[in-house]
Design an enzyme around this catalytic site. Structure first.
Site, PDB file in Angstrom:
ATOM      1  CG  HIS A  40      -1.716   1.155   1.489  1.00  0.00           C
ATOM      2  ND1 HIS A  40      -3.089   1.105   1.591  1.00  0.00           N
ATOM      3  CD2 HIS A  40      -1.390   2.465   1.651  1.00  0.00           C
ATOM      4  CE1 HIS A  40      -3.561   2.327   1.814  1.00  0.00           C
ATOM      5  NE2 HIS A  40      -2.547   3.169   1.853  1.00  0.00           N
ATOM      6  CG  ASP A  44      -9.082  -1.059  -1.264  1.00  0.00           C
ATOM      7  OD1 ASP A  44      -9.155  -1.741  -0.213  1.00  0.00           O
ATOM      8  OD2 ASP A  44      -8.596   0.087  -1.290  1.00  0.00           O
ATOM      9  CG  HIS A  52     -15.688   1.581   6.555  1.00  0.00           C
ATOM     10  ND1 HIS A  52     -14.855   1.262   7.605  1.00  0.00           N
ATOM     11  CD2 HIS A  52     -14.885   1.813   5.492  1.00  0.00           C
ATOM     12  CE1 HIS A  52     -13.588   1.317   7.195  1.00  0.00           C
ATOM     13  NE2 HIS A  52     -13.581   1.633   5.914  1.00  0.00           N
TER      14      HIS A  52
END
Ligand SMILES: [Zn+2]
Length: 421
Positions: free
Chosen positions: A174, A300, A304
């Site tokens: 990353h 990705d 949430h």
């Protein structure tokens, strides 16, 4: 159960019947009686999609996603293999945790769930994790990443690259220079200046990519760059590949479509790490994916809970869900624009990601003898994204209300019909 799939259109455009029995593709003549016949006239088949970048949130954050709900979301999106990122709680930095995630995937029984191991203990960036033990575990981990955080220390990065060479592993980075991105909220540019939000310069991503391709060259090891977002990053990868460095790179669907323009109303649904960039970056990413500089698309997928997204921009979490929209976004941005055909789609979303991660039964030719991992898509159909109808436990899709092309109608994993009827 065995299946006869009639009139399927293969990635190369040719039409055929496919027979599935005992987990494999078999000759249609050897099917035993009692099989289910499914007519796929007009439908495109692809080798089952493979995601190298999936946040499943279990253990630790089950209110956002579990291995089971993430698996269901995956097969609805056409994925037969997903890669569970290590930033769970506890972090997947030991054989025990990766085996736990691997077994949860088997128990869910929908797609193959391959855990990614953390590079450093607790993602602390300072001490290498039990990389060898994770590689030798029942989960046979081959991909290691501190994703969510950058492996910032060059000495740790060098050691990690050297270590994984022993078992043909790969470090997935990353790329985010931490000092250049402290408190950063979005792409650094005109829009961030206008909105008064702290910006995240392209150089913060590119500086780490440049450093790490040189470390990969020095160690003669395999490096994978997660979620590339900048035109400059594409240029560095192109340079590194021309030099013979063993580097691969991924782009997310959202970075192929969205720009930082979407941030202008401060809607945190568009808050993501790395951030949405400029139109010129989007075009460079599409060109890089089309010409193979960027090897793969990875979601990705970052679920949430609504509490952490329905709030002020500055305190909202970074991330978007993506498993159920990935293929449609690729069709919209790459196929409908003429940049790629379905052979390219099979390559970028199945064959190459499986090869990078050494997932042996995935990304294989759709022919007799291969394990039957298969996605069926009605490419002529359109659908409107409705976050409330998605299978992921979280609702944070930036594409709610978008009309997209390509409806996944069936997913077969290891010869089993796991989605569709
Ligand atoms: Zn990341």
């Amino acid at each position: 159960m065995s299946y006869l799939l009639k009139n399927a259109t293969l990635p190369n455009g040719s039409k055929t019947d496919l027979a599935i029995q005992d987990g494999h593709f078999v000759a249609t003549s050897s099917l035993v009686k009692g099989h289910l016949v499914i007519d796929l006239a007009g439908k495109q088949v692809l080798p089952g999609l493979v995601d190298l970048h999936t946040h499943l949130r279990e253990p630790g954050f089950e209110e956002s996603e579990t291995v089971a709900t993430g698996s269901l979301s995956a097969v609805r999106g056409g994925f037969t293999a997903i890669s569970a990122m290590a930033n769970t709680s506890p972090v997947a930095d030991t054989a025990g945790v990766v085996e736990q995630v691997y077994r949860l995937g088997q128990a869910a029984g929908l797609c193959d769930v391959f855990p990614i191991g953390a590079v450093t203990q607790g993602l602390n960036g300072q001490t290498l994790s039990e990389i060898g033990a994770m590689a030798d575990s029942a989960a046979r981990v081959r991909v290691f990443s501190d994703d969510g955080k950058c492996v910032f220390d060059p000495l740790i990065m060098r050691r990690a690259l050297e270590y994984v060479k022993k078992f043909d592993g790969v470090i997935a980075q990353h790329a985010q220079e931490p000092l250049l991105t402290q408190d950063a909220q979005m792409n650094e540019g005109e829009m961030s200046a206008q909105l008064g939000l702290k910006g995240w310069p392209a150089v913060a991503e590119e500086a780490i990519i440049a450093r790490d391709v040189l470390l990969a060259e020095h160690t003669k090891s395999r490096l994978h760059i997660c979620h590339l977002t900048t035109a400059g990053g594409v240029e560095i990868i192109r340079w590194a590949k021309a030099r013979g460095i063993q580097v691969t790179a991924e782009v997310t669907p959202h970075h192929l479509l969205l720009t930082d323009d979407y941030v202008k109303n401060y809607d945190p649904i568009f808050k993501v790490n790395p951030p949405l960039r400029l139109e010129s970056d989007v075009l460079a990413l599409r060109a890089g994916l089309a010409d193979g500089t960027i090897d793969i698309v990875a979601t990705d997928h970052a679920p949430h809970s609504s509490e952490s997204k329905d709030c002020e921009w500055s305190v909202a979490s970074f991330g978007m869900v993506g498993l159920e929209t990935a293929l449609s976004i690729v069709i919209k941005t790459m196929v409908e624009t003429g940049a790629m055909n379905y052979e390219d789609v099979a390559q970028r979303l199945s064959i190459t990601p499986a090869r990078i991660a050494r997932y042996e039964n995935h990304g294989q030719p759709l022919e007799v003898g291969s394990v039957a991992n298969l996605t069926v898509v009605d490419t002529a159909a359109k659908w409107v994204v409705d976050r409330d109808l998605m299978s992921t436990r979280s609702k944070n899709t930036p594409f709610h209300g978008f009309e997209l092309p390509g409806v996944v109608t069936h997913t077969f994993c290891n010869g089993k019909l796991v989605f569709g009827e």
